[in-house]
Design a protein around this motif. Structure first.
Motif, mmCIF file in Angstrom:
data_model
loop_
_atom_site.group_PDB
_atom_site.id
_atom_site.type_symbol
_atom_site.label_atom_id
_atom_site.label_comp_id
_atom_site.label_asym_id
_atom_site.label_seq_id
_atom_site.Cartn_x
_atom_site.Cartn_y
_atom_site.Cartn_z
ATOM 1 N N GLY A 104 0.788 -1.223 0.000
ATOM 2 C CA GLY A 104 0.000 0.000 0.000
ATOM 3 C C GLY A 104 0.819 1.270 0.000
ATOM 4 O O GLY A 104 0.255 2.366 -0.023
ATOM 5 N N GLY A 105 2.138 1.174 0.028
ATOM 6 C CA GLY A 105 2.978 2.358 -0.023
ATOM 7 C C GLY A 105 3.092 2.871 -1.441
ATOM 8 O O GLY A 105 2.865 2.152 -2.406
ATOM 9 N N GLY A 106 3.450 4.135 -1.551
ATOM 10 C CA GLY A 106 3.648 4.665 -2.885
ATOM 11 C C GLY A 106 3.565 6.163 -2.921
ATOM 12 O O GLY A 106 3.089 6.809 -1.981
ATOM 13 N N PRO A 157 7.492 -5.883 9.314
ATOM 14 C CA PRO A 157 6.486 -5.586 8.281
ATOM 15 C C PRO A 157 7.023 -4.544 7.308
ATOM 16 O O PRO A 157 7.780 -3.644 7.698
ATOM 17 C CB PRO A 157 5.304 -5.027 9.090
ATOM 18 C CG PRO A 157 5.530 -5.477 10.496
ATOM 19 C CD PRO A 157 7.013 -5.565 10.672
ATOM 20 N N PRO A 158 6.644 -4.629 6.043
ATOM 21 C CA PRO A 158 7.075 -3.610 5.075
ATOM 22 C C PRO A 158 6.652 -2.215 5.524
ATOM 23 O O PRO A 158 5.597 -2.029 6.128
ATOM 24 C CB PRO A 158 6.362 -4.024 3.783
ATOM 25 C CG PRO A 158 6.121 -5.485 3.933
ATOM 26 C CD PRO A 158 5.859 -5.696 5.400
ATOM 27 N N THR A 306 0.226 -7.756 -6.632
ATOM 28 C CA THR A 306 0.264 -6.463 -7.304
ATOM 29 C C THR A 306 -1.135 -6.039 -7.712
ATOM 30 O O THR A 306 -2.078 -6.831 -7.727
ATOM 31 C CB THR A 306 1.155 -6.526 -8.540
ATOM 32 O OG1 THR A 306 0.591 -7.453 -9.463
ATOM 33 C CG2 THR A 306 2.563 -6.960 -8.177
ATOM 34 N N GLN A 307 -1.235 -4.767 -8.072
ATOM 35 C CA GLN A 307 -2.522 -4.213 -8.462
ATOM 36 C C GLN A 307 -2.923 -4.614 -9.877
ATOM 37 O O GLN A 307 -4.082 -4.541 -10.239
ATOM 38 C CB GLN A 307 -2.462 -2.677 -8.381
ATOM 39 C CG GLN A 307 -2.086 -2.149 -7.007
ATOM 40 C CD GLN A 307 -3.141 -2.449 -5.975
ATOM 41 O OE1 GLN A 307 -4.323 -2.328 -6.249
ATOM 42 N NE2 GLN A 307 -2.724 -2.848 -4.784
ATOM 43 N N VAL A 308 -1.938 -5.017 -10.676
ATOM 44 C CA VAL A 308 -2.212 -5.366 -12.062
ATOM 45 C C VAL A 308 -1.444 -6.627 -12.406
ATOM 46 O O VAL A 308 -0.453 -6.962 -11.763
ATOM 47 C CB VAL A 308 -1.776 -4.224 -13.030
ATOM 48 C CG1 VAL A 308 -2.612 -2.995 -12.814
ATOM 49 C CG2 VAL A 308 -0.307 -3.913 -12.858
#
Length: 319
Positions: A104-106, A157-158, A306-308
């Protein structure tokens, strides 16, 4: 360059160090960066790994990206790929990079910003130039540093830190001739914004022609200086150092360097972990068994989703 700038006369100044009683560090060796292709095929200059890993500990890798003037359609990045067991620190001087990860980072990084991603127990992430940069081209210049995690924190955790250009602590040399950007760690009591698991200091300094920069440095830290552009001398013996070269220092209390031209350097060091290192591509652990587990977890989809849909070079490398 658009990396954060300021009038050094308005900034806090580093202390002037006594010339004769300071234990100035000497240069142990100078390492030229080698050229590699990464991601979708963009070129990097990499001074380490290549030196003895103990000299760079707790750092694992430094990639210098650019400076390059991309034409339309030429900019490339690194699409979805996995990491486990360390941190990636991407510092962008010119251009625009977009980060996305499976935890969820970005965000968008540009002109002096930093993306600090702790992979920890495992994450998938993507680093790509902006669509505008791809379409129109433009200047791109940045670096990515890999910082090892202690054995006790490899399963953390990331975590994602978006360090905006304005968050960086700015300092001046004692004579006002150098601008120092503190990204992480502490120098002379001034602390940068980056949160670290491993005690390190990470700086970007710009020295005016003939300016001198001196820095107190923890005696138990190692120390390295990498030249982004320009040339100068460093160490107690005034060792010449130019673009694409890394100086590795021996022990002492302080660092000294002097510019011949306008000189941009990264200054980094940390407390060595002195732990076993097992590494394979995007995974850095302590044992071979942990590397095999990371490969198995990645192939089984346990490092994130991943989202895609995606196919990466890591799929081919790890299959």
């Amino acid at each position: 360059m658009p990396a954060v700038t300021a009038d050094t006369l308005t900034l806090p100044r580093l202390p002037e160090l006594p010339e004769t009683t300071t234990a100035w560090r000497k240069v142990q060796r100078v390492v030229p960066a080698r050229r590699f292709l990464e991601g979708e095929g963009f070129q990097v200059r990499r001074p380490f790994p290549g030196v003895d890993l103990a000299l760079a500990d707790p750092f694992l890798l430094l990639d210098h990206m650019g400076a390059v003037e991309y034409g339309p359609g030429e900019a490339k990045g690194a699409p979805w790929h996995p990491h486990r067991g360390f941190e990636t620190v991407t510092y962008l001087i010119d251009g625009v990079f977009e980060h996305q990860d499976s935890a969820g980072g970005g965000g968008v990084i540009t002109n002096g910003g930093t993306q600090w991603m702790t992979a920890g127990a495992g994450v998938l992430h993507s680093e790509l130039p902006s669509q505008e940069l791809v379409a129109k081209g433009g200047l791109f210049h940045g670096v990515q540093l890999w910082v090892n995690l202690p054995k006790a924190d490899k399963w953390a955790p990331p975590r994602y830190q978006d360090i905006a250009p304005g968050d960086t602590k700015l300092l001046s040399s004692d004579d006002g001739g150098a601008l120092v950007r503190v990204i992480a760690g502490d120098v002379a009591g001034y602390r940068g914004p980056g949160m670290t698991y491993t005690p390190i200091t990470y700086l970007h300094a710009t020295l005016s022609p003939h300016a001198r920069l001196t820095l107190p440095w923890p005696e138990d830290f190692n120390a390295m200086v990498y030249v982004l552009s320009g040339r100068g001398t460093t160490g107690a013996e005034h060792r010449p150092l130019e673009e694409g070269q890394l100086a590795v220092f021996d022990r002492g209390q302080a660092l000294t360097m002097q510019a011949d031209t306008t000189w941009d350097v990264l200054i980094l060091g940390g407390l060595p972990l002195n732990e076993p290192v097992a590494r394979y591509g995007p995974f850095v652990m302590n044992t071979r068994a942990e590397i095999l587990q990371a490969i198995e977890d990645f192939q089984a989809g346990r490092l994130g989703v991943t989202q895609v849909p995606h196919v990466t070079s890591a799929d081919e490398e790890l299959s």
